[in-house]
Design an enzyme around this catalytic site. Structure first.
Site, PDB file in Angstrom:
ATOM      1  N   GLU A 106      -7.570   2.640   1.678  1.00 22.71           N
ATOM      2  CA  GLU A 106      -6.464   3.577   1.890  1.00 22.71           C
ATOM      3  C   GLU A 106      -6.236   4.456   0.665  1.00 22.71           C
ATOM      4  OE1 GLU A 106      -4.020   0.708   5.035  1.00 22.71           O
ATOM      5  OE2 GLU A 106      -3.296   0.939   2.977  1.00 22.71           O
TER       6      GLU A 106
ATOM      7  N   SER B  60       0.823  -1.210   0.000  1.00 22.85           N
ATOM      8  CA  SER B  60       0.000   0.000   0.000  1.00 22.85           C
ATOM      9  C   SER B  60       0.856   1.258   0.000  1.00 22.85           C
ATOM     10  CB  SER B  60      -0.927   0.005   1.216  1.00 22.85           C
ATOM     11  OG  SER B  60      -1.888  -1.017   1.124  1.00 22.85           O
TER      12      SER B  60
END
Length: 410
Positions: free
Chosen positions: A368, A251
């Site tokens: 996210e 991420s």
């Protein structure tokens, strides 16, 4: 169907991975796309001289992802290892959840799937938003230019995965340093063993702590499985290692590289910055996942039986590599794939793989990306690069693609 024997010393067999073109940091390597167009099931040579199959077409990749005749078990002879460190680690350690075939894979995956259920992850959105805003507040209060990786895109997913797992964030320097060791293709086996040993012992201790004093977090759920006899302590620890490492590294790279891609595409940046439509934000996240495909060295498998794909015969014991970037840039699946279009329906991309082994944490990654992409450009509308694009250090040598640093100002 054809199966021509290949001389492993044949210089005509190209090496893999292949370099990206200078000045085109977001595009897949041109030599790989040329194979995709002209020879979509072909042979490539890896770092150790071994020759394996490279399968590049979207439909062939999806078919193979769901084929039980292909194994992810890295302990099997002939597996197409990423580097020597992966080969040595596989030889000396039992397979982790990531490298298990069914039924063992399915049994363990069922135990952790609930923690990443879409509703449960969506409930974390306010917390992820708060963390993002706090990090941006700190960045705006400090000097500039600033390295966005250090200030935002690495700490945010680390904070999130720590909250989900129940790991103290104050230990982030330790686990970030050890997690990144194995992410370079040129890393030595000794370095990987040392780093893995450190983080394994750390997570083993965390499981012990949750056995003694459980809380409302994922490691406590794993510890409860250990207490019930559903998981061994080793399997629970290995899951913790996997989730902690994968939960922040991939991420972090997607966030930084995606922000840089938006800065190079201001028209698409404006759409994400100005929208209040959650569907547009969701679409933008999936399009960026398609466009970048940061797991850029290909998903790897070993054939357990003879099979046929794309007009070629793959024999039992031969390795198969499937680079998601080629499928994600296939024009009859995603028209004008070289164009970043945040309104595109890119949900069929394969940045997370496909089939039974597709990424467990994809709902968290999507959340996210949606939060950070919109928030950073809305909070800092004048954000821009603080250096030339060709001076940014890209992770061409990394197992996960991204940038080592991203200097920005405003």
């Amino acid at each position: 169907m054809t199966h021509a024997p290949v001389d492993t010393q044949d210089a005509a067999v190209p090496e893999f991975p292949m370099p990206r073109a200078a000045g085109c940091p977001f595009a897949p390597p041109p030599a790989m796309m040329k194979l995709h167009a002209e020879d979509p099931v072909s042979r490539v040579r890896l770092w150790d001289g071994s020759v394996h199959w490279l399968v590049t077409r979207y439909e062939d990749q999806r078919a193979l992802y769901g084929d039980p005749r292909l194994s992810v078990d890295t302990t099997r002879p002939g597996f197409p290892y990423l580097n020597e460190a992966f080969r040595e680690t596989a030889a000396k350690n039992p397979p982790s959840f990531l490298n298990m075939d069914d039924p063992d894979h399915a049994r363990i995956r069922r135990m952790v799937t609930g923690a990443f259920a879409v509703k449960r992850i969506e409930a974390m959105r306010p917390a992820v938003q708060r963390m993002t805003d706090d990090l941006i507040d700190q960045m705006l209060a400090g000097p500039k230019p600033v390295d966005l990786v250090e200030a935002l895109t690495l700490p945010l997913p680390s904070l999130v995965i720590c909250e989900l797992l129940g790991v103290p964030y104050e230990d982030h320097d330790f686990f970030q340093a050890n997690s990144k060791v194995g992410l370079r293709r040129d890393v030595t086996a000794e370095a990987v063993r040392a780093a893995f040993g450190e983080i394994y012992q750390y997570l083993s201790g965390q499981i012990d702590a949750k056995l003694a004093d459980p809380a409302d977090d994922m490691l406590s759920e794993l510890a409860a499985r250990v207490r019930a006899g559903d998981l061994t302590h080793h399997d629970a620890t290995m899951l913790g290692v996997l989730l902690l490492g994968a939960g922040h590294e991939t991420s972090a790279n997607m966030l930084a590289l995606g922000i840089l891609a938006f800065l190079e595409h201001p028209d698409q940046l404006a759409v994400v910055r100005d929208t209040d439509d959650p569907k547009v934000l969701a679409s933008a996240a999936d399009e960026m996942l398609r466009y970048l495909t940061v797991v850029h060295n290909g998903q790897r498998r070993l054939a357990l039986e003879d099979l046929e794909i794309g007009g070629r015969s793959i024999r039992a014991g031969e390795g198969v590599i499937m680079p998601g970037a080629t499928g994600n840039w296939q024009s009859d699946v995603f028209p004008e794939p070289e164009r970043l279009d945040v309104r595109r329906d890119a949900r069929r991309h394969m940045a997370f793989g496909f089939g039974i082994h597709q990424c467990l944490g994809q709902p968290l990654a999507r959340l996210e990306l949606q939060v950070v992409y919109r928030t950073v450009f809305r909070r800092i509308p004048t954000l821009r690069r603080a250096t030339d694009l060709d001076k940014i250090p890209f992770k061409d040598d990394g197992i996960v693609y991204g940038v080592y640093e991203l200097p920005v100002t405003w």
